[in-house]
Design an enzyme around this catalytic site. Structure first.
Site, mmCIF file in Angstrom:
data_model
loop_
_atom_site.group_PDB
_atom_site.id
_atom_site.type_symbol
_atom_site.label_atom_id
_atom_site.label_comp_id
_atom_site.label_asym_id
_atom_site.label_seq_id
_atom_site.Cartn_x
_atom_site.Cartn_y
_atom_site.Cartn_z
ATOM 1 N N TYR A 1 -7.813 8.447 -8.240
ATOM 2 C CA TYR A 1 -7.311 8.820 -6.915
ATOM 3 C C TYR A 1 -7.951 7.937 -5.842
ATOM 4 O O TYR A 1 -7.262 7.377 -4.980
ATOM 5 C CB TYR A 1 -7.611 10.297 -6.655
ATOM 6 C CG TYR A 1 -6.946 10.849 -5.430
ATOM 7 C CD1 TYR A 1 -5.575 11.080 -5.397
ATOM 8 C CD2 TYR A 1 -7.691 11.155 -4.290
ATOM 9 C CE1 TYR A 1 -4.969 11.597 -4.263
ATOM 10 C CE2 TYR A 1 -7.084 11.668 -3.155
ATOM 11 C CZ TYR A 1 -5.724 11.890 -3.142
ATOM 12 O OH TYR A 1 -5.117 12.394 -2.020
ATOM 13 N N SER B 1 -5.936 8.706 2.166
ATOM 14 C CA SER B 1 -6.807 9.883 2.030
ATOM 15 C C SER B 1 -8.204 9.464 2.448
ATOM 16 O O SER B 1 -8.543 8.272 2.422
ATOM 17 C CB SER B 1 -6.821 10.331 0.566
ATOM 18 O OG SER B 1 -7.866 11.258 0.327
HETATM 19 N N1 LIG Z 1 -3.462 18.126 0.541
HETATM 20 C C1 LIG Z 1 -4.574 17.410 0.650
HETATM 21 O O1 LIG Z 1 -5.675 17.943 0.674
HETATM 22 C C2 LIG Z 1 -4.478 15.911 0.768
HETATM 23 C C3 LIG Z 1 -5.589 15.225 1.295
HETATM 24 C C4 LIG Z 1 -5.515 13.837 1.411
HETATM 25 C C5 LIG Z 1 -4.372 13.173 1.031
HETATM 26 N N2 LIG Z 1 -3.313 13.866 0.513
HETATM 27 C C6 LIG Z 1 -2.133 13.089 0.125
HETATM 28 O O2 LIG Z 1 -1.011 13.610 0.821
HETATM 29 C C7 LIG Z 1 0.169 13.349 0.077
HETATM 30 C C8 LIG Z 1 0.972 14.626 -0.035
HETATM 31 O O3 LIG Z 1 0.179 15.592 -0.687
HETATM 32 P P1 LIG Z 1 0.430 17.169 -0.593
HETATM 33 O O4 LIG Z 1 -0.860 17.803 -0.288
HETATM 34 O O5 LIG Z 1 1.606 17.462 0.256
HETATM 35 O O6 LIG Z 1 0.716 17.471 -2.141
HETATM 36 P P2 LIG Z 1 1.988 18.135 -2.823
HETATM 37 O O7 LIG Z 1 1.688 18.155 -4.283
HETATM 38 O O8 LIG Z 1 2.302 19.421 -2.135
HETATM 39 O O9 LIG Z 1 3.151 17.080 -2.498
HETATM 40 C C9 LIG Z 1 3.297 15.846 -3.162
HETATM 41 C C10 LIG Z 1 4.764 15.665 -3.501
HETATM 42 O O10 LIG Z 1 4.946 14.372 -4.116
HETATM 43 C C11 LIG Z 1 5.935 14.539 -5.117
HETATM 44 N N3 LIG Z 1 5.859 13.502 -6.141
HETATM 45 C C12 LIG Z 1 4.902 13.353 -7.089
HETATM 46 N N4 LIG Z 1 5.212 12.345 -7.911
HETATM 47 C C13 LIG Z 1 6.404 11.844 -7.476
HETATM 48 C C14 LIG Z 1 7.232 10.782 -7.921
HETATM 49 N N5 LIG Z 1 6.926 10.044 -8.997
HETATM 50 N N6 LIG Z 1 8.372 10.520 -7.234
HETATM 51 C C15 LIG Z 1 8.712 11.277 -6.151
HETATM 52 N N7 LIG Z 1 7.960 12.294 -5.691
HETATM 53 C C16 LIG Z 1 6.812 12.570 -6.348
HETATM 54 C C17 LIG Z 1 5.621 15.910 -5.719
HETATM 55 O O11 LIG Z 1 6.723 16.416 -6.468
HETATM 56 C C18 LIG Z 1 5.261 16.725 -4.496
HETATM 57 O O12 LIG Z 1 6.375 17.433 -3.976
HETATM 58 C C19 LIG Z 1 -0.290 12.773 -1.266
HETATM 59 O O13 LIG Z 1 -0.157 11.366 -1.231
HETATM 60 C C20 LIG Z 1 -1.746 13.177 -1.338
HETATM 61 O O14 LIG Z 1 -2.503 12.309 -2.130
HETATM 62 C C21 LIG Z 1 -3.345 15.225 0.393
#
Ligand SMILES: NC(=O)c1ccc[n+]([C@@H]2O[C@H](COP(=O)([O-])OP(=O)(O)OC[C@H]3O[C@@H](n4cnc5c(N)ncnc54)[C@H](O)[C@@H]3O)[C@@H](O)[C@H]2O)c1
Length: 262
Positions: free
Chosen positions: A156, A143
């Protein structure tokens, strides 16, 4: 028949029920890959969407924080797909938004447990198979919070800085086996749940960095981004595909920032 870029290749996507995981899985399905989705959440909708691309897709319920479960699941995937060519190591949570001296100790541990230790579990278990086959490509989801310490998100930020560090070490340790490891750092992505949650929670903290009015906070956040807009989830999979493809055959240990400001 036209051969697609990832035809005959398999990809494991963790967090496959979530926004970024699903969008990326659909992209790889469209480009010919067989897809294995891992998540703790129900993956029926995600599976149906990936299936619409014509790809072979299987779902595996697995908590990445449990190493025994991860190792078992990954071994099953390797058997089901006849090997694992690509890993999108992407499951993660945001955690709470609090100033450091009030940040809940148990939440810190949970964020590190999922975002870092969970990611290590998946990396390790998949690497066993890639090392044996002497090939593979891996993309970890970090991120912008792993590039510039985010305010009110100590857990985070720490987890994502560590993810970038782990990517660099993994790239070096796995290079002798023909495995490349890189990471992506999405910045502010929207619209949607994560964007709304960040804006609301930053406003609620009432720190000197953000206003207490969510509409002002949204403007402040966008104002810190060079492109002066948030990124769309759909702008992520192309970068992952580049890092997985032969177009990046000499790229390893690299973190690609997707705009950002945090
Ligand atoms: N959306 C954003 O703005 C953003 C920005 C930077 C980084 N990210 C990173 O991108 C990645 C995906 O995020 P997203 O936006 O799709 O969020 P999201 O919440 O839609 O997806 C994350 C998924 O991870 C799964 N998860 C959580 N804990 C888990 C576990 N213990 N075992 C298996 N699965 C698990 C959740 O059930 C969920 O489906 C994350 O690592 C997040 O930190 C997101």
């Amino acid at each position: 028949m036209e051969t697609k870029r990832f035809s005959g290749k398999s990809i494991v996507v963790t967090g496959g029920a979530g926004d970024i995981g699903l969008a990326t899985a659909v992209r790889f399905g469209n480009e010919g890959a067989d897809v294995a989705l891992i998540d703790v959440k129900d993956m029926a909708t995600a599976k149906a969407k990936v299936q619409q691309t014509g790809a072979t897709v299987r779902t595996y319920t697995c908590d990445v924080t449990e190493y025994a479960q991860v190792e078992r699941t990954v071994a099953t995937i390797a058997l089901d797909f006849g090997g694992i060519d690509m890993l999108f190591n992407n499951a993660g949570i945001q955690g709470q938004f609090k100033q450091l001296h009030t940040y809940p100790v148990d939440d810190f541990a949970q964020v590190i447990n999922i975002n870092l230790i969970g990611a290590f579990h998946v990396l390790r278990a998949v690497a066993i198979h890639m090392v044996a086959q002497k090939s593979g490509t891996i993309v970890n989801t970090a991120s912008m919070a792993g590039v510039d310490g985010p305010v009110n998100m100590v857990a985070y930020g720490a987890s994502k800085f560590a993810m970038i560090g782990m990517t660099q070490t993994a790239a070096k340790d796995l290079a002798p086996y023909g495995i490349r490891v890189n990471s992506i750092s999405p910045g502010f992505m929207g619209p949607g749940f994560m964007w709304d949650r960040q804006v609301d929670l930053q406003a609620a903290v009432g720190s000197q960095y953000y206003d207490t009015d969510r509409n002002v906070v949204a403007k402040q956040m966008i104002g810190a981004v060079p492109l002066r807009r948030y990124g769309s989830i759909e702008e992520i999979p192309g970068t992952v595909a580049y890092l997985m493809s032969g177009d990046s055959s000499y790229v390893t240990g690299v973190n690609i920032k997707l705009s950002g400001g945090i």
